[in-house]
Structure formats: structure tokens, C-alpha cells
Design a protein around this motif. Structure first.
Motif, mmCIF file in Angstrom:
data_model
loop_
_atom_site.group_PDB
_atom_site.id
_atom_site.type_symbol
_atom_site.label_atom_id
_atom_site.label_comp_id
_atom_site.label_asym_id
_atom_site.label_seq_id
_atom_site.Cartn_x
_atom_site.Cartn_y
_atom_site.Cartn_z
ATOM 1 N N ILE A 165 2.296 -0.483 -0.437
ATOM 2 C CA ILE A 165 1.635 1.126 -0.213
ATOM 3 C C ILE A 165 1.092 1.478 -1.629
ATOM 4 C CG2 ILE A 165 2.341 1.666 2.082
ATOM 5 C CD1 ILE A 165 4.536 2.816 0.592
ATOM 6 N N SER A 166 0.293 2.181 -1.976
ATOM 7 C CA SER A 166 0.028 2.904 -3.227
ATOM 8 C C SER A 166 0.714 4.146 -3.473
ATOM 9 C CB SER A 166 -1.575 3.141 -3.295
ATOM 10 O OG SER A 166 -1.951 3.969 -2.308
ATOM 11 N N ALA B 256 1.025 4.398 5.929
ATOM 12 C CA ALA B 256 1.695 5.394 5.217
ATOM 13 C C ALA B 256 0.818 6.739 5.686
ATOM 14 C CB ALA B 256 1.681 5.439 3.760
ATOM 15 N N TYR B 257 -0.465 6.554 5.676
ATOM 16 C CA TYR B 257 -1.262 7.581 6.013
ATOM 17 C C TYR B 257 -1.235 8.333 7.536
ATOM 18 C CZ TYR B 257 -4.029 7.398 1.795
ATOM 19 O OH TYR B 257 -4.260 7.042 0.372
ATOM 20 N N CYS C 149 8.449 -1.425 -3.105
ATOM 21 C CA CYS C 149 7.114 -1.090 -2.999
ATOM 22 C C CYS C 149 6.420 -0.821 -4.323
ATOM 23 C CB CYS C 149 6.999 0.304 -2.638
ATOM 24 S SG CYS C 149 7.555 0.529 -0.806
ATOM 25 N N LEU D 292 -2.903 -4.296 -0.714
ATOM 26 C CA LEU D 292 -2.162 -3.161 -0.265
ATOM 27 C C LEU D 292 -2.821 -2.765 0.935
ATOM 28 C CD1 LEU D 292 -2.691 -1.074 -3.741
ATOM 29 C CD2 LEU D 292 -0.613 -1.959 -2.793
ATOM 30 N N GLN D 293 -1.864 -1.871 1.849
ATOM 31 C CA GLN D 293 -2.040 -1.656 3.003
ATOM 32 C C GLN D 293 -1.507 -0.256 3.487
ATOM 33 O OE1 GLN D 293 -0.346 -4.597 5.544
ATOM 34 N NE2 GLN D 293 -2.337 -5.825 5.522
ATOM 35 N N ASP D 294 -2.405 0.792 3.187
ATOM 36 C CA ASP D 294 -1.777 2.279 3.030
ATOM 37 C C ASP D 294 -1.896 2.956 4.379
ATOM 38 O OD1 ASP D 294 -0.912 2.551 0.511
ATOM 39 O OD2 ASP D 294 -3.191 2.852 -0.188
ATOM 40 N N SER E 141 -0.964 7.110 -1.517
ATOM 41 C CA SER E 141 -0.452 7.123 -0.064
ATOM 42 C C SER E 141 0.881 8.067 0.007
ATOM 43 C CB SER E 141 -0.611 5.882 0.819
ATOM 44 O OG SER E 141 0.272 4.960 0.034
ATOM 45 N N HIS F 102 7.017 -2.245 1.748
ATOM 46 C CA HIS F 102 5.443 -1.793 2.231
ATOM 47 C C HIS F 102 4.601 -1.880 1.031
ATOM 48 C CE1 HIS F 102 5.410 0.063 6.185
ATOM 49 N NE2 HIS F 102 6.756 -0.080 6.220
#
Length: 321
Positions: free
Chosen positions: A200-201, A180-181, A223, A175-177, A204, A198
């Protein structure tokens, strides 16, 4: 024009008016057909009114990078600072990104999918993209959170962002947030956001939703780690349309009318952009010979008239109709 004549002299129309008319034609015809009609028409297509919107995205997918840069430089130069919309794919050089930024004073919509810009390039040019309201940097594999943060801090009018990724580029990765942040912290006015595939979690995504209160469309196809409860979304964000994470048989390039490209707005055709000496106009010349079956550029030879020389006969211009 003689009094009582049944014919109207098109060359009496001012270049700006002709430019507005020609802007409704396919780009291939503007570059290779219109300039050969007469000198006044050639002059019109070198003016800015044909080039306030430049869409060569499909053609750029199958041309050589150096040919693409030359075409883009020519068209943007013709816009004379009035460029409002630019759609082009697969740009590679720092020089061309800087050139776009230098001519972005009126630019509102910018699509640069599959381009090779880096975080550092985006940080250098972002301040000159302050008028951008819609940006597409999908499939740009060399940028990340740094670039998005620079865009958000400098493009205060941004309301639409496409940042889709290819599933093969994200398969098997953690995961790479961070992107998104970066979006959540710098782009509060977003109304349209695409983040397909993406890594992402849910956390995020919820941060984006809480930070972008005007968001009306969110693309989360692919996602897989995002889990959003339908009832929660309906209660908390009743105006929000979420696409995904489940991938369905659906294609919507842009669900937001103000930023989307209508499929009927331009007829995508690959043209031969030719750079060299302009030959004489020959009515018997077969223009089809300039076009190969695959629509690729084999050589560069410019076949349009600049319209700046008073001696029309020098370039073989026919008289105005």
C-alpha cells in the motif's frame, strides 16, 4: 442428599452451572475427561454454556480438513446459538463458512486466519455476520477488496480488523491500494487495524486515518512504501499508535484488550477427536494411548457421552459422585 451428610452431590447442580464451571477447563478435558465422570456432567458439557467461546486455532493448524469441519460443527451445534467468539484456522469448504454464518446470531469475535474463503463466499455470508465487532482474516489469500467492502457494509459494529499478509505472498508485486480504500470507505468505526506486509501507499494509509477517527492502533510492518512523518502523526493523531513499517523483534497478536486472546485463557492442546461408537467406560483404560506424539488425528472416533439416554449403564457411566 441425606440430612447431615458431609458430602455434596454435584449432580444436584443444574447443567448450566456445571457448564459455566467446566468452561474454564481446557477443551481436551471438556471433551474427553468430564463426560466420563458421570451422566450429569456429560449432560452439562453438551449444553451451550461450555461453548460460548470456542478457540481451536492452534489445534486446527495441524489437523485434517474433514476432521476440522466435523469438530467445528459439533462444537458450534452445542453452543445452541449462544456462540460469542470463534477462533479457528485453515477452513477450506464453502459448507463450513455457511454453517458458521448460520450460527452467528450472537457472534462478536471471529478469527479465521489462513482460510480458503473467496470474495464471492464472503459476499454471500457477510449479511449474517452483522454482530461481529472483531474480525481476523489474515493470510486469507483468496479474498481482496470485494470481500472487505462486503464486510464493511454489513458489519456496522466492526471496530477491530486483522488483515495481515505473508511477505512471500507480496514480494515483487506492484502496489495494490484497493483493500486499503475499501477499509477506509466502509469501516469508519475501526479502533484496531493490522495490515502487515500490504503493498500500500502513503496516500491510501492517510485515507484510512482520515476516515477512521477512532483508530488507536495501526500495524504497518513490512509496508515499505508507506512514509509517515512522526511529527505529523503526533500532531494530527495524538492517540494513534503505529507499528512499522520497519520490522522489529516484536510479536503482538492483538494490542486491543477487548478483542485479544489472553495467553492464559486457554491451554492449547491437540486432542484426538474420535467419531464412531462410544465404548464402555473402563477405569483401567489408558487414556494416553489416544494421543500421538505429534498431536495429529489419525482416525475419528467420538469419545464423549451425549448424556441423553436415561440408562446410564448402557454406556458404562459410573454413578454420580
Amino acid at each position: 442428599m441425606e440430612e447431615g451428610s458431609d458430602y455434596r452431590r454435584w449432580d444436584e447442580l443444574i447443567p448450566d452451572a456445571l457448564g459455566l464451571i467446566f468452561s474454564n477447563l481446557p477443551l481436551q478435558e471438556i471433551l474427553t475427561v468430564i463426560p466420563r465422570v458421570c451422566k450429569s456432567w456429560s449432560k452439562a458439557v453438551t449444553g451451550p454454556y461450555c461453548w460460548q467461546e470456542i478457540d481451536i486455532e492452534e489445534w486446527s493448524n495441524r489437523c485434517q480438513p474433514d476432521h476440522l469441519d466435523q469438530m467445528l460443527e459439533m462444537l458450534i451445534t452445542r453452543s445452541c446459538g449462544s456462540l460469542r467468539k470463534l477462533c479457528v484456522s485453515g477452513l477450506h469448504t464453502k459448507m463450513i463458512f455457511n454453517f458458521i454464518a448460520e450460527n452467528a446470531g450472537s457472534l462478536q469475535t471471529l478469527r479465521l486466519p489462513r482460510s480458503e474463503m473467496s470474495d464471492s463466499i464472503v459476499e454471500q455470508i457477510a449479511s449474517r455476520l452483522s454482530m461481529i465487532t472483531f474480525l481476523d482474516v489474515s493470510y486469507c489469500g483468496k479474498i481482496g477488496a470485494r470481500a472487505l467492502e462486503a464486510i464493511g457494509k454489513n458489519c456496522k459494529l466492526l471496530v477491530g480488523l486483522c488483515r495481515n499478509l505473508h511477505p512471500l505472498d507480496t514480494a515483487g508485486k506492484p502496489l495494490q491500494d484497493d483493500e486499503a480504500y475499501a477499509i477506509a470507505s466502509t469501516m469508519p468505526k475501526l479502533k484496531h487495524l493490522e495490515m502487515a506486509y500490504h503493498l500500500i501507499s502513503t496516500t491510501s494509509v492517510l485515507k484510512i486515518l482520515s476516515s477512521c477517527p477512532e483508530l488507536g492502533f495501526l500495524d504497518l510492518r513490512g509496508c515499505w512504501d508507506v512514509k509517515l512523518d512522526d511529527k505529523f502523526l503526533k500532531d494530527k493523531f495524538p492517540k494513534l499508535k503505529v507499528l512499522g513499517p520497519l520490522v522489529i523483534d516484536y510479536y503482538e497478536r492483538n494490542d486491543w484488550d477487548d478483542c485479544s486472546d489472553s495467553s492464559d485463557a486457554f491451554e492449547y492442546l491437540a486432542w484426538e477427536f474420535l467419531a464412531g461408537e462410544v465404548g464402555e467406560f473402563d477405569e483401567d483404560e489408558d487414556d494416553e494411548s489416544y494421543w500421538d506424539d505429534e498431536g495429529r488425528l489419525e482416525e475419528l472416533e467420538l469419545r464423549f457421552y451425549e448424556g441423553n439416554n436415561e440408562d446410564a449403564g448402557l454406556y458404562g457411566w459410573p454413578p454420580s459422585p
